[in-house]
Write an enzyme that holds these catalytic residues in place. Structure first.
Site, PDB file in Angstrom:
ATOM      1  N   GLU A 191       9.687 -14.282 -10.589  1.00 30.52           N
ATOM      2  CA  GLU A 191       8.840 -13.308 -10.064  1.00 30.52           C
ATOM      3  C   GLU A 191       8.211 -12.578 -11.298  1.00 30.52           C
ATOM      4  O   GLU A 191       7.177 -12.092 -11.167  1.00 30.52           O
ATOM      5  CB  GLU A 191       9.880 -12.247  -9.590  1.00 30.52           C
ATOM      6  CG  GLU A 191      10.107 -12.445  -8.386  1.00 30.52           C
ATOM      7  CD  GLU A 191      10.855 -11.204  -7.626  1.00 30.52           C
ATOM      8  OE1 GLU A 191      10.379 -10.532  -7.065  1.00 30.52           O
ATOM      9  OE2 GLU A 191      12.029 -10.799  -7.934  1.00 30.52           O
ATOM     10  N   GLU A 242      19.253 -16.249  -7.162  1.00 31.41           N
ATOM     11  CA  GLU A 242      18.532 -15.041  -7.358  1.00 31.41           C
ATOM     12  C   GLU A 242      18.209 -15.017  -9.114  1.00 31.41           C
ATOM     13  O   GLU A 242      17.236 -14.358  -9.530  1.00 31.41           O
ATOM     14  CB  GLU A 242      19.812 -13.928  -7.223  1.00 31.41           C
ATOM     15  CG  GLU A 242      19.586 -12.629  -7.780  1.00 31.41           C
ATOM     16  CD  GLU A 242      18.361 -12.202  -7.075  1.00 31.41           C
ATOM     17  OE1 GLU A 242      17.646 -12.478  -6.227  1.00 31.41           O
ATOM     18  OE2 GLU A 242      17.831 -10.929  -7.575  1.00 31.41           O
ATOM     19  N   TRP A 285      -2.540  -2.864  -1.728  1.00 28.50           N
ATOM     20  CA  TRP A 285      -1.824  -4.314  -1.658  1.00 28.50           C
ATOM     21  C   TRP A 285      -2.955  -5.082  -0.704  1.00 28.50           C
ATOM     22  O   TRP A 285      -2.333  -4.888   0.388  1.00 28.50           O
ATOM     23  CB  TRP A 285      -0.639  -4.449  -1.576  1.00 28.50           C
ATOM     24  CG  TRP A 285      -0.055  -5.798  -1.946  1.00 28.50           C
ATOM     25  CD1 TRP A 285       0.404  -6.305  -3.217  1.00 28.50           C
ATOM     26  CD2 TRP A 285       0.276  -6.984  -1.117  1.00 28.50           C
ATOM     27  NE1 TRP A 285       0.930  -7.597  -3.053  1.00 28.50           N
ATOM     28  CE2 TRP A 285       0.823  -8.105  -1.857  1.00 28.50           C
ATOM     29  CE3 TRP A 285       0.045  -7.247  -0.014  1.00 28.50           C
ATOM     30  CZ2 TRP A 285       1.067  -9.349  -1.359  1.00 28.50           C
ATOM     31  CZ3 TRP A 285       0.297  -8.402   0.836  1.00 28.50           C
ATOM     32  CH2 TRP A 285       0.970  -9.418  -0.111  1.00 28.50           C
ATOM     33  N   HIS A 294      20.669 -35.907  -6.086  1.00 29.06           N
ATOM     34  CA  HIS A 294      19.978 -36.419  -4.777  1.00 29.06           C
ATOM     35  C   HIS A 294      18.466 -36.009  -4.939  1.00 29.06           C
ATOM     36  O   HIS A 294      17.867 -36.167  -3.962  1.00 29.06           O
ATOM     37  CB  HIS A 294      20.596 -35.734  -3.467  1.00 29.06           C
ATOM     38  CG  HIS A 294      22.044 -35.932  -3.414  1.00 29.06           C
ATOM     39  ND1 HIS A 294      22.572 -37.167  -3.041  1.00 29.06           N
ATOM     40  CD2 HIS A 294      22.977 -35.149  -3.764  1.00 29.06           C
ATOM     41  CE1 HIS A 294      23.994 -37.202  -3.025  1.00 29.06           C
ATOM     42  NE2 HIS A 294      24.244 -36.133  -3.271  1.00 29.06           N
ATOM     43  N   LYS A 335       6.502  -3.933  -3.676  1.00 26.11           N
ATOM     44  CA  LYS A 335       7.818  -3.380  -3.748  1.00 26.11           C
ATOM     45  C   LYS A 335       8.517  -3.912  -2.370  1.00 26.11           C
ATOM     46  O   LYS A 335       9.522  -4.333  -1.751  1.00 26.11           O
ATOM     47  CB  LYS A 335       8.360  -2.185  -4.096  1.00 26.11           C
ATOM     48  CG  LYS A 335       9.894  -1.940  -3.951  1.00 26.11           C
ATOM     49  CD  LYS A 335      10.731  -2.494  -5.249  1.00 26.11           C
ATOM     50  CE  LYS A 335      11.950  -2.166  -5.007  1.00 26.11           C
ATOM     51  NZ  LYS A 335      12.834  -3.282  -5.956  1.00 26.11           N
ATOM     52  N   ASN A 350      -1.997   2.226   5.876  1.00 21.22           N
ATOM     53  CA  ASN A 350      -1.172   1.345   5.354  1.00 21.22           C
ATOM     54  C   ASN A 350      -0.829   0.692   6.932  1.00 21.22           C
ATOM     55  O   ASN A 350      -0.893   1.105   7.947  1.00 21.22           O
ATOM     56  CB  ASN A 350      -0.020   1.804   5.022  1.00 21.22           C
ATOM     57  CG  ASN A 350       0.228   2.370   3.803  1.00 21.22           C
ATOM     58  OD1 ASN A 350      -0.670   2.140   3.042  1.00 21.22           O
ATOM     59  ND2 ASN A 350       1.453   2.982   3.336  1.00 21.22           N
ATOM     60  N   GLY A 351      -0.801  -0.909   6.557  1.00 22.00           N
ATOM     61  CA  GLY A 351      -0.494  -1.526   7.863  1.00 22.00           C
ATOM     62  C   GLY A 351      -1.440  -2.585   8.109  1.00 22.00           C
ATOM     63  O   GLY A 351      -2.580  -2.782   7.156  1.00 22.00           O
ATOM     64  N   ARG A 373       4.523  -0.118  -4.846  1.00 17.10           N
ATOM     65  CA  ARG A 373       4.078  -0.717  -3.469  1.00 17.10           C
ATOM     66  C   ARG A 373       3.023  -1.396  -3.566  1.00 17.10           C
ATOM     67  O   ARG A 373       2.696  -2.072  -2.533  1.00 17.10           O
ATOM     68  CB  ARG A 373       3.962   0.531  -2.487  1.00 17.10           C
ATOM     69  CG  ARG A 373       5.134   1.237  -2.312  1.00 17.10           C
ATOM     70  CD  ARG A 373       4.926   2.208  -1.262  1.00 17.10           C
ATOM     71  NE  ARG A 373       4.951   1.708   0.025  1.00 17.10           N
ATOM     72  CZ  ARG A 373       6.023   1.645   1.021  1.00 17.10           C
ATOM     73  NH1 ARG A 373       6.859   2.058   0.673  1.00 17.10           N
ATOM     74  NH2 ARG A 373       5.798   1.032   2.076  1.00 17.10           N
ATOM     75  N   LYS A 389      14.433 -14.175 -10.069  1.00 17.19           N
ATOM     76  CA  LYS A 389      14.216 -13.071 -11.011  1.00 17.19           C
ATOM     77  C   LYS A 389      13.025 -13.750 -11.995  1.00 17.19           C
ATOM     78  O   LYS A 389      12.178 -13.083 -12.606  1.00 17.19           O
ATOM     79  CB  LYS A 389      15.472 -12.555 -11.832  1.00 17.19           C
ATOM     80  CG  LYS A 389      16.290 -11.644 -10.961  1.00 17.19           C
ATOM     81  CD  LYS A 389      15.686 -10.258 -10.742  1.00 17.19           C
ATOM     82  CE  LYS A 389      14.927 -10.326  -9.409  1.00 17.19           C
ATOM     83  NZ  LYS A 389      15.215 -10.054  -8.129  1.00 17.19           N
ATOM     84  N   CYS A 408       0.829  -1.278   0.139  1.00 16.51           N
ATOM     85  CA  CYS A 408      -0.119  -0.071  -0.028  1.00 16.51           C
ATOM     86  C   CYS A 408       1.026   1.239  -0.035  1.00 16.51           C
ATOM     87  O   CYS A 408       1.932   1.348   0.378  1.00 16.51           O
ATOM     88  CB  CYS A 408      -0.997  -0.002   1.158  1.00 16.51           C
ATOM     89  SG  CYS A 408      -1.663  -1.372   1.482  1.00 16.51           S
TER      90      CYS A 408
HETATM   91  C1  AGP Z   1      13.065  -8.942  -5.107  1.00 18.09           C
HETATM   92  O1  AGP Z   1      13.143  -9.134  -6.238  1.00 18.09           O
HETATM   93  C2  AGP Z   1      11.671  -9.249  -4.536  1.00 18.09           C
HETATM   94  N1  AGP Z   1      10.849  -8.327  -5.034  1.00 18.09           N
HETATM   95  C3  AGP Z   1      11.631  -9.432  -3.057  1.00 18.09           C
HETATM   96  O2  AGP Z   1      12.112 -10.728  -2.985  1.00 18.09           O
HETATM   97  C4  AGP Z   1      12.467  -8.573  -2.157  1.00 18.09           C
HETATM   98  O3  AGP Z   1      13.988  -8.629  -2.332  1.00 18.09           O
HETATM   99  C5  AGP Z   1      12.391  -9.018  -0.797  1.00 18.09           C
HETATM  100  O4  AGP Z   1      10.749  -8.864  -0.279  1.00 18.09           O
HETATM  101  C6  AGP Z   1      13.030  -8.384   0.524  1.00 18.09           C
HETATM  102  O5  AGP Z   1      12.918  -6.740   0.229  1.00 18.09           O
HETATM  103  P1  AGP Z   1      13.899  -5.772   1.114  1.00 18.09           P
HETATM  104  O6  AGP Z   1      15.219  -5.927   0.424  1.00 18.09           O
HETATM  105  O7  AGP Z   1      13.237  -4.458   0.830  1.00 18.09           O
HETATM  106  O8  AGP Z   1      13.879  -5.987   2.516  1.00 18.09           O
END
Ligand code: AGP
Length: 615
Positions: free
Chosen positions: A494, A487, A77, A510, A610, A103-104, A27, A491, A2
């Protein structure tokens, strides 16, 4: 999650709020809404889905808004209640005079809701936020003062909130309050702003006041008053935001993600700047406030993080152990919170977070602080809640990252870990100085090598086109590049929603090997000259024997590889220890181009936000 923005002043209120929400859209993007004070009335507009729908809705009602003087907006969100129109913010009290965005998460909202229903409040949504609206309206009916009503109400809330409140009978005033959720005020001339994050206001002002937990702000166009939970005036420091509005523009790139990938050479230069002056000089980490003797005798480090930051932490563990011999654990923040940890006053706890607002990591850091550990935060947001908890801080200096998928912040976190590990090596005298000099020299060369990759991405695009129809991928690596495999796979899943998993190459046989056939590409990270090269190569051959399609990410020009692999992604020659910084770039681009070819919403993938400010 949010985003909130509020505005009062002389500009076109609708445009300011829309601009603010646009800059916060990363966000959350389930629904959006706005409350505009138009003369005597408060008009509310809400739409489902992305912000463009709210823009269109406002456009079609523009002629009905005649005299807008202030307003509050929200981008959602969903946490409590599905993403629906009725659950979209703003929410109002029963009579509709009091309007709230939030928010929250309010943890005790069910009890409060029951009490308010008994008092006759009519609830329309499933959200926790609507409870706040009824609660404040109930208080307001008793005290007839909006600031007091907000203060009395937030005392009853448990959980996290950043709220903005307006009332039909209180013209020109926005009341804001926060606890465990960020909120700031933008100071202008004859106008003021309130928001959950800086991008919402950066186009209009750089002067900012950050609210702390339990503070309440009364914002009018000419004045900002901040008080504590008891009503005492709090004198706030006005800070100047370090960001430029250009950071929020795509600068000709199709997506923020692509722009941010291309920014990485400069980001690395920024991180090194001021910390690594010369290969003959020790690394300077002024913000690490730990006594050198304590650092020298440190025997345990714990790194906590989530998502991409957790992958940077994995590489960090490898580097710290390699360069200083200090035993280092890495754990997902959400796991650290719910177990008996061995953290104590002799532990250095490192929290890694792009946003500095990730709820799990904040909670974990608070627990570590309660156990008297020294807390070092590595973050891109020195203005964040997490940074405020830090005993020591490393600002990774990547600039605002708008794309939900982290790219440049990952590279900046990696570079910060190299600097930290070298710093520890130098304090402890653990590594040969000639080796460290060579490493620093190569570190400084990394931006040029990445520029080489970015100058011609045709091979990566070809690979993306060839493999974009596959439904599953496996990424394998060993050693420090295990972080790269995790990573790279993250990517891809995601932003393209393709099932991609990173495995230690040695683990393939394994279990995961059972999945392999011609429908499963296996991407191997092969760094020639490194200690893992031969083993990853044999693991790739094992995959080939099961008919998997093979992709290599490597710098070697070897005919034998061409017969084994179906596609080779080339990177410039680099030492294995530094290769994660180089290897992550083609993997970011591969994910980007696959998602692009599949027509996915690259910058705002479904179901994600985000910064994840709920546990
Ligand atoms: C990364 O591409 C993601 N959107 C997500 O995994 C992110 O890295 C994670 O939520 C942690 O966020 P931060 O680094 O702001 O703590």
């Amino acid at each position: 999650m949010c985003g909130i923005v509020g505005y009062t002043g002389y500009r076109d209120v609708v445009s300011v709020l829309l601009k603010g929400l646009t800059n916060l859209e990363y966000r959350g993007y389930d629904s959006a809404g706005m409350a505009i004070r138009d003369g005597e009335d408060i008009k509310i507009f809400k739409t489902l889905g992305k912000l463009i729908n709210l823009k269109n809705e406002l456009e079609s009602h523009r002629s009905e808004i005649n005299n807008p003087v202030m307003g509050i907006g929200h981008i959602r969100w969903a946490t409590h209640g599905s993403p629906s129109l009725v659950n979209a913010h703003p929410h109002t009290c029963s009579c509709g005079k009091l309007v709230v965005v939030h928010n929250g998460i309010i943890e005790n909202y069910k009890e409060l809701r029951e009490q308010l229903i008994k008092k006759g409040c009519k609830f329309r949504s499933q959200t926790d936020t609507e409870t706040i609206a009824h609660l404040i309206a109930d208080e307001y009916s008793l005290c007839k003062n909006l600031e007091t009503a907000v203060r009395n109400s937030v005392k009853k809330l448990q959980g996290a909130y950043a709220v903005c409140v307006i009332h039909k009978d209180v013209p020109d005033v926005i009341v804001g309050a926060r606890k465990h959720a960020p909120m700031l005020i933008g100071i202008g001339e004859g106008e003021n702003f309130i928001a959950s994050d800086t991008p919402a206001i950066i186009e209009y002002t750089k002067k900012t006041v950050y609210l702390e937990d339990n503070e309440i702000a009364v914002v009018t166009k000419d004045n900002v008053k901040v008080t504590d939970i008891n009503g005492n005036i709090v004198k706030k420091k006005v800070e100047i935001l370090p960001w430029e509005p250009a950071a929020l523009s795509k600068l000709g790139y199709k997506h923020f993600m692509l722009k941010e990938i291309h920014e990485q050479p400069d980001v690395i230069r920024n991180v090194l700047n001021g910390k690594l002056y010369d290969i003959d000089e020790p690394v300077e980490l002024k913000e690490v406030n730990i006594d050198k003797n304590i650092l020298k005798n440190l025997n345990k480090i714990q790194i906590i993080a989530c998502g991409t930051s957790l992958h940077a932490a994995l590489a960090g563990k490898y580097l710290i152990e390699e360069f200083s011999g200090i035993s280092t654990e890495v754990e997902a923040s959400s796991e650290y919170i719910y177990r008996r940890t061995t953290t104590d006053s002799s532990t250095l706890v490192i929290g890694v977070s792009q946003s500095g607002e990730t709820a799990d990591t904040i909670t974990a850091i608070k627990q570590a602080k309660e156990k008297n550990a020294h807390v070092l935060i590595i973050t891109n947001r020195p203005d964040s809640n997490m940074a405020r908890l830090a005993d020591s801080l490393i600002h990774v200096n990547a600039g605002i990252e708008v794309s939900v998928a982290a790219t440049k912040s990952y590279t900046a976190q990696l570079i910060s870990f190299y600097l930290l590990a070298i710093h520890l090596a130098e304090i402890k005298g653990f590594k040969d100085s000639k080796y460290l000099k060579g490493l620093k020299h190569e570190l400084i060369q990394l931006p040029i090598k990445i520029e080489g990759i970015l100058s011609d991405t045709s091979g990566i695009q070809k690979c993306a086109r060839k493999f974009s129809s596959y439904k599953n991928f496996i990424y394998i690596a060993r050693g420090i590049n295990l972080a790269t495999a995790y990573e790279g796979a993250l990517k891809l899943k995601e932003i393209s929603y393709i099932n991609a998993t990173g495995y230690p190459a040695g683990e393939l046989k394994h279990g995961p090997i059972a999945m392999l056939d011609e429908t499963m590409p296996v991407l191997s990270i092969l760094i020639p000259g490194g200690i893992t090269y031969e083993k990853v190569l044999s693991n790739s051959e094992e995959a080939k024997a099961r008919n998997a399609k093979l992709i290599a990410l490597t710098s070697i020009d070897d005919k034998n590889l061409e017969s084994l692999f179906d596609f080779i992604l080339r990177i410039p020659p680099v030492s294995e220890i530094l290769s994660p910084v180089i290897a992550c770039v083609p993997l970011q681009l591969l994910a980007y181009y696959i998602a692009e070819f599949l027509g996915k919403d690259v910058d705002q993938p479904r179901n994600l936000a985000k910064s994840v400010t709920v546990e």
